[in-house]
Design a protein around this motif. Structure first.
Motif, PDB file in Angstrom:
ATOM      1  N   ARG A   1     -28.222 -14.361 -59.275  1.00 23.70           N
ATOM      2  CA  ARG A   1     -29.302 -15.219 -60.092  1.00 23.70           C
ATOM      3  C   ARG A   1     -28.654 -16.366 -60.366  1.00 23.70           C
ATOM      4  N   GLY A   2     -27.172 -16.596 -60.776  1.00 26.17           N
ATOM      5  CA  GLY A   2     -26.649 -17.953 -60.956  1.00 26.17           C
ATOM      6  C   GLY A   2     -26.764 -19.024 -59.812  1.00 26.17           C
ATOM      7  N   GLY A   3     -26.361 -18.139 -58.646  1.00 30.10           N
ATOM      8  CA  GLY A   3     -26.440 -19.167 -57.601  1.00 30.10           C
ATOM      9  C   GLY A   3     -28.007 -19.634 -57.038  1.00 30.10           C
ATOM     10  N   HIS A   4     -29.008 -18.655 -57.370  1.00 28.51           N
ATOM     11  CA  HIS A   4     -30.142 -19.276 -57.282  1.00 28.51           C
ATOM     12  C   HIS A   4     -30.770 -20.156 -58.308  1.00 28.51           C
ATOM     13  N   GLN A   5     -30.145 -20.260 -59.406  1.00 26.96           N
ATOM     14  CA  GLN A   5     -30.380 -21.151 -60.624  1.00 26.96           C
ATOM     15  C   GLN A   5     -30.203 -22.525 -60.227  1.00 26.96           C
ATOM     16  N   MET A   6     -29.154 -22.846 -59.347  1.00 26.58           N
ATOM     17  CA  MET A   6     -28.816 -24.117 -59.039  1.00 26.58           C
ATOM     18  C   MET A   6     -29.673 -24.405 -57.815  1.00 26.58           C
ATOM     19  N   GLU A   7     -29.972 -23.562 -57.056  1.00 28.32           N
ATOM     20  CA  GLU A   7     -31.019 -24.251 -56.053  1.00 28.32           C
ATOM     21  C   GLU A   7     -32.352 -24.419 -56.613  1.00 28.32           C
ATOM     22  N   GLU A   8     -32.703 -23.732 -57.672  1.00 28.52           N
ATOM     23  CA  GLU A   8     -34.013 -24.036 -58.473  1.00 28.52           C
ATOM     24  C   GLU A   8     -33.937 -25.241 -59.174  1.00 28.52           C
ATOM     25  N   LEU A   9     -32.909 -25.582 -59.686  1.00 31.33           N
ATOM     26  CA  LEU A   9     -32.656 -26.863 -60.328  1.00 31.33           C
ATOM     27  C   LEU A   9     -32.599 -27.936 -59.360  1.00 31.33           C
ATOM     28  N   VAL A  10     -32.018 -27.910 -58.280  1.00 32.80           N
ATOM     29  CA  VAL A  10     -31.939 -28.987 -57.200  1.00 32.80           C
ATOM     30  C   VAL A  10     -33.474 -29.174 -56.743  1.00 32.80           C
ATOM     31  N   GLU A  11     -33.907 -27.942 -56.500  1.00 31.10           N
ATOM     32  CA  GLU A  11     -35.443 -27.998 -56.054  1.00 31.10           C
ATOM     33  C   GLU A  11     -36.527 -28.872 -56.829  1.00 31.10           C
ATOM     34  N   LYS A  12     -36.180 -28.408 -58.087  1.00 34.95           N
ATOM     35  CA  LYS A  12     -37.012 -29.069 -59.132  1.00 34.95           C
ATOM     36  C   LYS A  12     -36.860 -30.819 -59.258  1.00 34.95           C
ATOM     37  N   TYR A  13     -35.704 -31.244 -58.750  1.00 30.55           N
ATOM     38  CA  TYR A  13     -35.533 -32.632 -58.669  1.00 30.55           C
ATOM     39  C   TYR A  13     -35.891 -33.115 -57.269  1.00 30.55           C
ATOM     40  N   ILE A  14     -35.921 -32.410 -56.475  1.00 28.46           N
ATOM     41  CA  ILE A  14     -36.323 -32.876 -55.009  1.00 28.46           C
ATOM     42  C   ILE A  14     -37.940 -33.153 -55.302  1.00 28.46           C
ATOM     43  N   LYS A  15     -38.619 -32.174 -55.625  1.00 29.45           N
ATOM     44  CA  LYS A  15     -40.188 -32.309 -56.094  1.00 29.45           C
ATOM     45  C   LYS A  15     -40.289 -33.307 -56.787  1.00 29.45           C
ATOM     46  N   ALA A  16     -39.605 -33.525 -57.887  1.00 31.18           N
ATOM     47  CA  ALA A  16     -39.779 -34.715 -58.784  1.00 31.18           C
ATOM     48  C   ALA A  16     -39.765 -36.207 -58.076  1.00 31.18           C
ATOM     49  N   ALA A  17     -38.982 -36.234 -57.070  1.00 28.77           N
ATOM     50  CA  ALA A  17     -38.729 -37.394 -56.070  1.00 28.77           C
ATOM     51  C   ALA A  17     -39.909 -37.457 -55.138  1.00 28.77           C
ATOM     52  N   GLY A  18     -40.753 -36.772 -55.225  1.00 27.17           N
ATOM     53  CA  GLY A  18     -41.832 -36.970 -54.390  1.00 27.17           C
ATOM     54  C   GLY A  18     -41.985 -36.175 -52.986  1.00 27.17           C
ATOM     55  N   LEU A  19     -40.954 -35.168 -52.959  1.00 19.19           N
ATOM     56  CA  LEU A  19     -40.932 -34.524 -51.579  1.00 19.19           C
ATOM     57  C   LEU A  19     -41.525 -33.269 -51.454  1.00 19.19           C
ATOM     58  N   GLU A  20     -42.363 -32.879 -50.392  1.00 18.60           N
ATOM     59  CA  GLU A  20     -43.171 -31.679 -50.199  1.00 18.60           C
ATOM     60  C   GLU A  20     -42.543 -30.810 -49.559  1.00 18.60           C
ATOM     61  N   LYS A  21     -42.422 -29.366 -49.940  1.00 16.98           N
ATOM     62  CA  LYS A  21     -42.046 -28.441 -49.137  1.00 16.98           C
ATOM     63  C   LYS A  21     -42.907 -27.873 -47.854  1.00 16.98           C
ATOM     64  N   ASN A  22     -41.834 -27.846 -47.046  1.00 14.53           N
ATOM     65  CA  ASN A  22     -42.353 -27.803 -45.492  1.00 14.53           C
ATOM     66  C   ASN A  22     -43.051 -28.793 -45.067  1.00 14.53           C
ATOM     67  N   LYS A  23     -42.785 -30.204 -45.502  1.00 14.52           N
ATOM     68  CA  LYS A  23     -43.367 -31.279 -44.926  1.00 14.52           C
ATOM     69  C   LYS A  23     -42.058 -32.279 -45.005  1.00 14.52           C
ATOM     70  N   THR A  24     -41.826 -32.432 -46.051  1.00 18.88           N
ATOM     71  CA  THR A  24     -40.334 -33.429 -46.197  1.00 18.88           C
ATOM     72  C   THR A  24     -39.430 -32.682 -46.555  1.00 18.88           C
ATOM     73  N   TYR A  25     -39.491 -31.509 -47.038  1.00 17.87           N
ATOM     74  CA  TYR A  25     -38.052 -30.765 -47.244  1.00 17.87           C
ATOM     75  C   TYR A  25     -38.303 -29.221 -46.983  1.00 17.87           C
ATOM     76  N   TYR A  26     -37.134 -28.650 -46.740  1.00 20.20           N
ATOM     77  CA  TYR A  26     -37.274 -27.396 -46.199  1.00 20.20           C
ATOM     78  C   TYR A  26     -36.374 -26.470 -46.782  1.00 20.20           C
ATOM     79  N   LYS A  27     -36.371 -25.212 -47.046  1.00 15.44           N
ATOM     80  CA  LYS A  27     -35.421 -24.414 -47.891  1.00 15.44           C
ATOM     81  C   LYS A  27     -34.730 -23.532 -46.897  1.00 15.44           C
ATOM     82  N   GLU A  28     -33.704 -23.301 -47.044  1.00 14.65           N
ATOM     83  CA  GLU A  28     -32.846 -22.227 -46.035  1.00 14.65           C
ATOM     84  C   GLU A  28     -33.185 -22.317 -44.887  1.00 14.65           C
ATOM     85  N   MET A  29     -32.830 -23.412 -44.152  1.00  9.76           N
ATOM     86  CA  MET A  29     -32.919 -23.763 -42.719  1.00  9.76           C
ATOM     87  C   MET A  29     -31.746 -23.545 -41.844  1.00  9.76           C
ATOM     88  N   ASN A  30     -31.795 -22.772 -40.741  1.00 11.53           N
ATOM     89  CA  ASN A  30     -30.660 -22.661 -40.001  1.00 11.53           C
ATOM     90  C   ASN A  30     -30.216 -23.810 -39.243  1.00 11.53           C
TER      91      ASN A  30
END
Length: 287
Positions: free
Chosen positions: A144-173
């Motif tokens: 859960r601790g590892g995921h918390q940092m991911e979730e926190l970073v994602e919050k700031y990514i979204k706040a910067a106006g980026l959109e999931k699966n359009k301008t940013y992607y999670k866990e991409m090989n």
């Protein structure tokens, strides 16, 4: 971007980013106990019993599914439990009974379960199971601790106006990044021999950013290894046109590994902390 001071940067690292649900996932705890609640209540009839062995035989004969509760009562997440003594080696199956009930009686006696039940050291096996599930769930804090940092970073990514699966992607090989944007990343994949997955990939008009996130509340040898590997990854990424490696990290655990982190900080342009995100680094980098 103005030159940064490492010691000042490190001094702002956080002690913790734990949210309220970091400690125990009670929804999961209750859900797991509810799955065996009926069977536990049947076994409750053994509490304080003066003839626990014979009553155990009767209960398991009439309700054989009660056996599946036993591993949890020993804080074991498995349908099988290994045990050995001077009589031999045993692998008990509590889903599909594989020994005579007398052998299970020996198990209950030698593990101490009969003792706590017949001597009324527990008042209710459902409550007892809730306590054990709570303890077992505490082992999940690391994940859960590892995921918390991911979730926190994602919050700031979204706040910067980026959109999931359009301008940013999670866990991409890495291979998927190459395929999607027709870019050669063999320099950081050891010619395809290394499997790499980024926590986030951000695509702007002019750049592809591969992002890693982590938070270390405590020290350890892993931190030095992480700093060295990300330093190398950053240097390899610098040789690829159109691709940049970005690292978001924090946590006072780094203070015990400041030497390696300093080396990485001094050569890696895009390594950022939570404070950097709070100061709007997302908007400046991913414009």
């Amino acid at each position: 971007m103005k030159e940064r001071n490492f010691d000042e940067w490190l001094s702002k690292f956080k002690t913790s980013i734990s949210s309220y649900d970091y400690y125990i996932d009670f929804d999961k705890v209750v859900r797991n106990v509810d799955e065996i609640k009926i069977e536990l209540n049947i076994l409750n009839t053994l509490i304080g019993s003066k003839n626990i062995e014979s009553e155990f035989v009767d209960i398991t004969a009439k309700y054989p599914e009660t056996l599946k509760c036993i591993p949890l009562m020993l804080a074991v997440r498995s349908t099988e439990i290994y045990a050995q003594d001077e009589e031999g080696i045993f692998l008990y199956n509590f889903k599909n009974k594989n020994y005579d009930i007398e052998q299970y009686i020996i198990f209950m006696r030698k593990t101490g379960l009969f003792n706590i039940i017949e001597n009324h050291l527990v008042n209710n096996l459902v409550d007892y199971a809730l306590g054990i599930e709570t303890g077992l769930d505490s082992n999940g804090r690391k994940n859960r601790g590892g995921h918390q940092m991911e979730e926190l970073v994602e919050k700031y990514i979204k706040a910067a106006g980026l959109e999931k699966n359009k301008t940013y992607y999670k866990e991409m090989n890495l291979a998927d990044v190459e395929k999607k944007w027709n870019i050669d990343l063999s320099k950081i994949s050891n010619a395809g021999k290394t499997v790499k997955r980024f926590d986030f990939v951000i695509k702007t008009d002019n750049m592809i950013y591969g992002c890693e996130t982590n938070f270390y509340g405590g020290g350890g040898s892993k931190l030095n290894e992480t700093a060295r590997s990300y330093k190398m990854l950053s240097q390899e990424a610098d040789s690829i046109d159109g691709f940049t490696f970005v690292w978001f990290t924090d946590g006072i655990g780094w203070k015990s590994a400041r030497g390696n982190l300093r080396e990485t900080f001094e050569v890696m342009e895009h390594v950022y902390s939570i404070d950097d995100m709070e100061q709007g680094i997302m908007e400046r980098v991913f414009e």
